[in-house]
Scaffold this motif. Structure first.
Motif, PDB file in Angstrom:
ATOM      1  N   ALA A 112       0.949  -1.294  -0.047  1.00  0.00           N
ATOM      2  CA  ALA A 112       0.016   0.074  -0.163  1.00  0.00           C
ATOM      3  C   ALA A 112       0.830   1.219  -0.012  1.00  0.00           C
ATOM      4  CB  ALA A 112      -0.755   0.036   1.304  1.00  0.00           C
ATOM      5  N   LEU A 113       0.429   2.356  -0.409  1.00  0.00           N
ATOM      6  CA  LEU A 113       1.009   3.696  -0.395  1.00  0.00           C
ATOM      7  C   LEU A 113       0.287   4.441   0.805  1.00  0.00           C
ATOM      8  CD1 LEU A 113       1.041   4.329  -4.241  1.00  0.00           C
ATOM      9  CD2 LEU A 113       2.782   3.067  -2.824  1.00  0.00           C
TER      10      LEU A 113
ATOM     11  N   VAL B 281       8.590  -0.476   5.657  1.00  0.00           N
ATOM     12  CA  VAL B 281       8.471   0.809   4.758  1.00  0.00           C
ATOM     13  C   VAL B 281       9.359   1.512   3.930  1.00  0.00           C
ATOM     14  CG1 VAL B 281       7.729   3.107   5.081  1.00  0.00           C
ATOM     15  CG2 VAL B 281       6.710   1.659   6.835  1.00  0.00           C
ATOM     16  N   ALA B 282       9.145   1.636   2.968  1.00  0.00           N
ATOM     17  CA  ALA B 282      10.168   2.236   1.877  1.00  0.00           C
ATOM     18  C   ALA B 282       9.794   3.422   1.483  1.00  0.00           C
ATOM     19  CB  ALA B 282      10.272   1.505   0.668  1.00  0.00           C
ATOM     20  N   ILE B 283      10.649   4.432   1.573  1.00  0.00           N
ATOM     21  CA  ILE B 283      10.395   6.063   1.464  1.00  0.00           C
ATOM     22  C   ILE B 283      11.025   6.530   0.362  1.00  0.00           C
ATOM     23  CG2 ILE B 283      10.518   8.284   2.535  1.00  0.00           C
ATOM     24  CD1 ILE B 283       8.913   6.470   3.971  1.00  0.00           C
TER      25      ILE B 283
ATOM     26  N   GLY C 196       5.692   7.194   0.697  1.00  0.00           N
ATOM     27  CA  GLY C 196       6.311   5.961   0.849  1.00  0.00           C
ATOM     28  C   GLY C 196       5.215   4.801   0.454  1.00  0.00           C
ATOM     29  N   GLY C 197       6.075   3.556   0.417  1.00  0.00           N
ATOM     30  CA  GLY C 197       5.281   2.375   0.379  1.00  0.00           C
ATOM     31  C   GLY C 197       5.405   1.666   1.681  1.00  0.00           C
ATOM     32  N   VAL C 198       4.264   0.677   1.862  1.00  0.00           N
ATOM     33  CA  VAL C 198       4.503  -0.191   3.104  1.00  0.00           C
ATOM     34  C   VAL C 198       4.189  -1.541   2.644  1.00  0.00           C
ATOM     35  CG1 VAL C 198       2.125   0.029   3.710  1.00  0.00           C
ATOM     36  CG2 VAL C 198       3.582  -0.651   5.452  1.00  0.00           C
ATOM     37  N   THR C 199       4.805  -2.672   3.072  1.00  0.00           N
ATOM     38  CA  THR C 199       4.844  -3.892   2.832  1.00  0.00           C
ATOM     39  C   THR C 199       4.485  -4.830   3.908  1.00  0.00           C
ATOM     40  OG1 THR C 199       6.307  -3.772   0.826  1.00  0.00           O
ATOM     41  CG2 THR C 199       5.697  -6.174   1.762  1.00  0.00           C
TER      42      THR C 199
END
Length: 472
Positions: free
Chosen positions: A151-152, A319-321, A366-369
């Motif tokens: 998700a974003l 989390v990837a920013i 960012g995106g979260v996995t």
């Protein structure tokens, strides 16, 4: 006499000839056994068996001609004995003919014999072409699929760490120490100096009560107790007005009112708002500063409704920013919001992140996995690459033998780890094509084979190709 002589002479010549023929065969067999090599009868075109050469050669694409040996020739003749059904395009195009003909490059069409195709719903490709296409297969088996939810979202301030600086009395700002938004402040740092008549009055009341307490040292116990309570109440009033302990000690030591008093920062943080202006008058409860502690921040992610059932509070998230593509931040699901946005069909999920280095700034995307919490049971699965999705149905190519493939419609379920769950259409142990399946599709006119699944007369019509039914 002459007749008997001629008969004897013919018999002698026959025996002698038989001896030398047998001798030559023995010598040839000995030669083959000694060298361990077979001599090819001829060489054939790799793409068109009708074109041959007595010596090694290369075709127009620089591919070597294939050697043909005596036993292969016998097997080929035996396997292809029978009625010729039709002739097919030598390059695999969806083109057939009821009679021999040549293609646009002058290559002969190849004959297709009875029994050469196992069933009308199967595709047959030559071994040479399979090798050229690079076809690979994989066995269908049960696997444990772990699905990831992505998700974003954006970084937001932790609402529980926002502090408002509001005075509890009326006054004026004499001096402003923190005068810009975004400025970093430390807990206990002076923000501004204020002057307030109410503060002056409260200080004087405390000093009078303190002097009265000293004067009552020789009085009765009740009088001393009353004086002590008056002094304590006056000091407590100043404390409730957020006057720092250091300033109260100065007041007790100097025994005279302080003209101005500082207001201190309640937390470590960053100034988000600063309505305060030097020289302005303020009223009780008026906002002078809004300060946020960014030691912990939130990422508010928009999760699609079909995934929300796989998420729980406390779940670990990666989390990837976008601003830091080489870094991953670890957090936990802190809260799942109770409402769904009807416009986007998403639910907000709050991810709590530590921000000790201050890299996570409010507003960053960012995106979260997240790892789905679904059950861990094993599922029958095929690789994603094995599926040909037409938009209407999903197809896999099932290997049925050497060079023979059958398109099989499947019903698919969960997708995870590069695999798709198979709900119907395959069994464990089946082999499916995982590479070059689209090339096989193009090579063999898969669409016509798939159409046979929908036609009630497919079994009968496929037994005789279009070329035999009406001509090309």
């Amino acid at each position: 006499m002459t007749k008997h002589f001629l008969v004897c002479l013919i018999l002698m010549l026959g025996v002698s000839l038989g001896f030398w023929v047998g001798r030559l065969e023995v010598l040839e067999n000995q030669d083959v056994t000694a060298t361990g090599e077979r001599k090819p009868l001829y060489y054939r075109h790799p793409m068109n068996p009708q074109i041959t050469s007595p010596t090694p050669a290369k075709d127009e694409m620089s591919m070597d001609y294939v050697p043909v040996y005596a036993e292969e020739q016998v097997q080929s003749v035996q396997s292809k004995s029978g009625k010729i059904l039709y002739y097919r395009h030598p390059m695999g195009a969806a083109d057939t003919s009821p009679v021999p003909k040549k293609d646009e490059m002058g290559m002969d069409y190849l004959p297709v014999y009875e029994g050469e195709l196992a069933t009308p719903k199967q595709i047959q490709i030559s071994p040479e072409k399979i090798q050229k296409l690079g076809v690979k297969t994989e066995t269908v088996a049960k696997r444990t699929l772990t699905r990831s939810i992505r998700a974003l979202g954006s970084i937001q301030v932790d609402e529980r760490r926002i502090h408002a600086v509001t005075p509890k009395f009326e006054g004026w700002i004499q001096r402003l120490y923190v005068n810009t938004t975004g400025q970093t402040v430390k807990r206990g740092q002076p923000l501004l100096e204020i002057y307030s008549p109410e503060l002056m009055t409260a200080q004087q009341e405390y000093l009078i009560a303190q002097q009265g307490q000293l004067a009552m040292q020789q009085g009765s116990a009740q009088a001393r107790d009353t004086a002590a309570r008056l002094a304590e109440n006056a000091l407590q009033r100043l404390h409730y007005w957020d006057i720092a302990q250091a300033q109260l000690r100065r007041l007790q030591t100097q025994e005279k009112p302080l003209d101005t008093l500082p207001l201190l920062a309640p937390v470590n943080g960053v100034v988000l708002e600063k309505p305060a202006v030097e020289g302005m008058r303020f009223m009780p409860g008026e906002l002078l500063f809004r300060i946020a502690d960014l030691g912990t921040v939130w990422l508010l992610a928009e999760v699609f409704e079909q995934d929300i059932g796989e998420i729980r509070s406390g779940q670990v998230a990666q989390v990837a920013i976008n601003a830091y593509p080489d870094q991953l931040f670890s957090g936990k699901v802190g809260f799942i919001y109770p409402t769904l946005a009807t416009e986007t069909r998403t639910v907000k999920v709050r991810i709590e992140l530590s921000n000790s280095e201050g890299l996570l700034k409010p507003g960053l995307y960012g995106g979260v996995t997240l790892t789905a919490l679904g059950n861990k049971k094993t599922r029958l699965a095929v690789p994603d690459s094995a599926v040909i999705d037409s938009g209407i149905r999903q197809i896999v190519l099932l290997q049925r033998g050497e060079g023979r493939f059958e398109p099989r419609a499947v019903k698919l379920g969960l997708q995870a780890d590069g695999y798709r769950e198979v709900l119907d259409g395959l069994e464990a142990g089946d082999k499916v094509v995982t590479r070059a399946n689209f090339l096989i599709d193009a090579e063999s006119n898969l669409k016509s084979v798939l159409d046979s699944f929908d036609s009630p007369d497919a079994e009968a019509s496929q037994a005789m190709p279009e070329a035999q039914q009406g001509g090309h």
